[in-house]
Scaffold this motif. Structure first.
Motif, PDB file in Angstrom:
ATOM      1  N   ARG A 106       3.158  52.865 -26.386  1.00  0.00           N
ATOM      2  CA  ARG A 106       4.104  53.341 -27.396  1.00  0.00           C
ATOM      3  C   ARG A 106       3.425  53.347 -28.766  1.00  0.00           C
ATOM      4  NH1 ARG A 106       8.942  53.171 -24.551  1.00  0.00           N
ATOM      5  NH2 ARG A 106       8.661  51.766 -22.802  1.00  0.00           N
ATOM      6  N   GLU A 107       3.857  54.244 -29.602  1.00  0.00           N
ATOM      7  CA  GLU A 107       3.224  54.414 -30.907  1.00  0.00           C
ATOM      8  C   GLU A 107       3.424  53.211 -31.830  1.00  0.00           C
ATOM      9  OE1 GLU A 107       1.124  56.613 -32.283  1.00  0.00           O
ATOM     10  OE2 GLU A 107       0.937  57.421 -30.251  1.00  0.00           O
ATOM     11  N   GLY A 108       4.523  52.485 -31.618  1.00  0.00           N
ATOM     12  CA  GLY A 108       4.820  51.349 -32.495  1.00  0.00           C
ATOM     13  C   GLY A 108       4.058  50.082 -32.138  1.00  0.00           C
ATOM     14  N   THR A 109       3.313  50.125 -31.066  1.00  0.00           N
ATOM     15  CA  THR A 109       2.561  48.947 -30.625  1.00  0.00           C
ATOM     16  C   THR A 109       1.662  48.427 -31.738  1.00  0.00           C
ATOM     17  OG1 THR A 109       2.511  49.899 -28.410  1.00  0.00           O
ATOM     18  CG2 THR A 109       1.041  48.040 -28.845  1.00  0.00           C
ATOM     19  N   ASP A 110       1.826  47.156 -32.050  1.00  0.00           N
ATOM     20  CA  ASP A 110       1.123  46.592 -33.194  1.00  0.00           C
ATOM     21  C   ASP A 110       0.271  45.395 -32.776  1.00  0.00           C
ATOM     22  OD1 ASP A 110       0.541  46.070 -35.982  1.00  0.00           O
ATOM     23  OD2 ASP A 110       1.972  44.404 -35.816  1.00  0.00           O
ATOM     24  N   LEU A 126      -1.222  42.936 -34.386  1.00  0.00           N
ATOM     25  CA  LEU A 126      -0.875  41.626 -34.940  1.00  0.00           C
ATOM     26  C   LEU A 126       0.355  41.050 -34.253  1.00  0.00           C
ATOM     27  CD1 LEU A 126      -1.533  39.484 -37.046  1.00  0.00           C
ATOM     28  CD2 LEU A 126      -0.013  40.676 -38.632  1.00  0.00           C
ATOM     29  N   GLU A 127       1.331  41.912 -34.036  1.00  0.00           N
ATOM     30  CA  GLU A 127       2.543  41.461 -33.361  1.00  0.00           C
ATOM     31  C   GLU A 127       2.245  41.046 -31.923  1.00  0.00           C
ATOM     32  OE1 GLU A 127       5.769  44.046 -35.020  1.00  0.00           O
ATOM     33  OE2 GLU A 127       6.725  43.450 -33.145  1.00  0.00           O
ATOM     34  N   LEU A 128       1.404  41.786 -31.276  1.00  0.00           N
ATOM     35  CA  LEU A 128       1.022  41.431 -29.905  1.00  0.00           C
ATOM     36  C   LEU A 128       0.324  40.082 -29.880  1.00  0.00           C
ATOM     37  CD1 LEU A 128      -0.281  44.680 -28.169  1.00  0.00           C
ATOM     38  CD2 LEU A 128       1.689  43.265 -27.540  1.00  0.00           C
ATOM     39  N   ALA A 142       5.714  45.912 -19.970  1.00  0.00           N
ATOM     40  CA  ALA A 142       6.961  46.658 -19.860  1.00  0.00           C
ATOM     41  C   ALA A 142       7.399  47.208 -21.213  1.00  0.00           C
ATOM     42  CB  ALA A 142       8.060  45.778 -19.289  1.00  0.00           C
ATOM     43  N   THR A 143       7.026  46.507 -22.253  1.00  0.00           N
ATOM     44  CA  THR A 143       7.451  46.957 -23.576  1.00  0.00           C
ATOM     45  C   THR A 143       6.439  47.890 -24.224  1.00  0.00           C
ATOM     46  OG1 THR A 143       8.160  44.653 -23.745  1.00  0.00           O
ATOM     47  CG2 THR A 143       8.634  46.064 -25.602  1.00  0.00           C
ATOM     48  N   VAL A 144       5.183  47.654 -23.923  1.00  0.00           N
ATOM     49  CA  VAL A 144       4.120  48.421 -24.571  1.00  0.00           C
ATOM     50  C   VAL A 144       3.801  49.712 -23.827  1.00  0.00           C
ATOM     51  CG1 VAL A 144       1.637  48.432 -25.046  1.00  0.00           C
ATOM     52  CG2 VAL A 144       3.036  46.450 -25.695  1.00  0.00           C
TER      53      VAL A 144
END
Lengths: 230, 230
Positions: free
Chosen positions: A162-166, A168-170, A215-217
């Motif tokens: 997904r484009e929002g995959t970040d 730092l957040e990961l 599943a989210t990414v």
DNA sequence: CCATTTATGTACCTTGCGGTTAATTTGTCA
DNA sequence: TGACAAATTAACCGCAAGGTACATAAATGG
């Protein structure tokens, strides 16, 4: 009292080798264990000295004071972890496999670095005031973020993530359960039992965590775990 | 200053009310703050006494010794958290909404209970040895698990949740990022900056966490976040 | 081979802090 | 009302533990 040559009772080590590096390392090794076990205020300089093959005097000679020793210990464990992260190479893996590998490696790294975990906990109790003073540590941790960013970029480029995959957040996410899994084992077990910490359950847990992140990414990823009754 | 009758220099508070409950509570309040701030060995009994409106002697009178005081503090913060959990009622919500609500509540509870977080960290440094001694605490935490189990059962019964969904695991998971989010803020910020801890970023983060759990638990759930570039 | 610096050992000092002693006041109840 | 228990105060104690002083042996190098 302490005769130097004639062996009148009290011996004085009258012959020794100079070995600054070894002495320093000896102190650091013991101190790491003691600070990790008891915290900054809880650790005892006399006790540390006793366990080394040198004397208390040398601790002050090399590290100035208790805080100085603690800071060196802190830098040491961070450096060790960094070295391990550097060893990890996922550049050759395709994005999904690479991400999986990074998560697994982080999880394992935490499980096998209890001293690191405890010292980070302790440092957080002190609001990271000693970590902030360190020159080396703050910039030390880029490596893992760089790797994650690379994987994310590749994943997005391939239309897999997904484009929002970040990145730092990961990293935050991966660290959170990896860290908590070790750091809070004692209190969690006390409240809820040790079920989750058996060997088999731990690898299940890791499997599920990976599954959850993917599943989210990963676009269209179908969760593989949590399908069958426990 | 406040001489009693004959103002012969040395004052002695010669008039006072008996108020055991208030004195006890006063001590506990200050001690909670101090232990949370400095840990068991780091906290200072004299300093705690100074901040109370009573004397050091009373600490020993009511709590025996430093460890006794610490244990009471620990039980106190656990009890407070439990009370909050009990207030939460999700029985009326349908499974997915209920699960979302539980995750959100846990996340918020951790953010707004810094003393609890720090004392749990400290307790983990001590391998939960004081928590284990407590009569009240270990059984205190059933409440949240019970709620989760109820929600899971309903979710499965309605064919919404995967069969492998496990309440304890869900709690572990939810706790892990909720706890880490507060406990490791200092060191994480030092290494990676404060970006994730802004108000807007925090609520985003929560959104995404909920999304992630639902994506794994709820059959056919389509992740709503991480779709757009940051 | 002496002077200087670096490294080490032993003994010691100081005080912060956990814990205590003893006395004194407040409340209770027979 | 007076003895007794409960609550509180002020002053003190001992020692553990962080830190130092001082002497001296090992290296260094001119």
């Amino acid at each position: 009292m302490d005769a130097s040559e004639g062996e009148t009772g009290r011996k004085r080590k009258t012959s020794w080798k100079k070995d600054p590096a070894a002495v320093r390392q000896d102190i650091l090794t013991i101190a790491t264990r003691e600070f990790a076990a008891h915290g900054l205020s809880g650790a005892n300089i006399n006790e540390i000295a006793r366990q080394t093959s040198t004397s208390k005097r040398m601790i002050y000679y090399y590290f100035g004071d208790k805080e100085g020793l603690y800071c060196s210990v802190l830098e040491g464990v961070y450096a060790t972890l960094r070295a391990r992260e550097d060893d990890l190479d996922v550049a050759g893996l395709e994005p999904v496999a690479a991400l999986r590998r990074l998560i697994e490696a982080t999880f394992e790294a935490h499980v096998t670095a209890p001293h690191f975990i405890r010292l980070v906990m302790i440092e957080n109790i002190h609001n990271a005031e000693y970590l902030r003073k360190s020159e080396s540590v703050p910039k030390l941790n880029r490596s893992i973020i760089d790797k994650l960013e690379d994987v994310c970029a590749r994943g997005k480029a391939a239309g897999l993530f997904r484009e929002g995959t970040d990145a730092l957040e990961l990293h935050w996410l991966t660290s959170s359960f990896s860290f908590y899994n070790v750091s809070n084992r004692a209190t969690f077990s006390t409240s809820f039992g040790t079920a989750l910490y058996s060997k088999t359950r731990q690898s299940q847990l890791l499997e599920r965590l990976v599954d959850m992140v993917l599943a989210t990414v990963v676009i269209g990823y179908e969760p593989k775990t949590w399908n069958d009754p426990v």
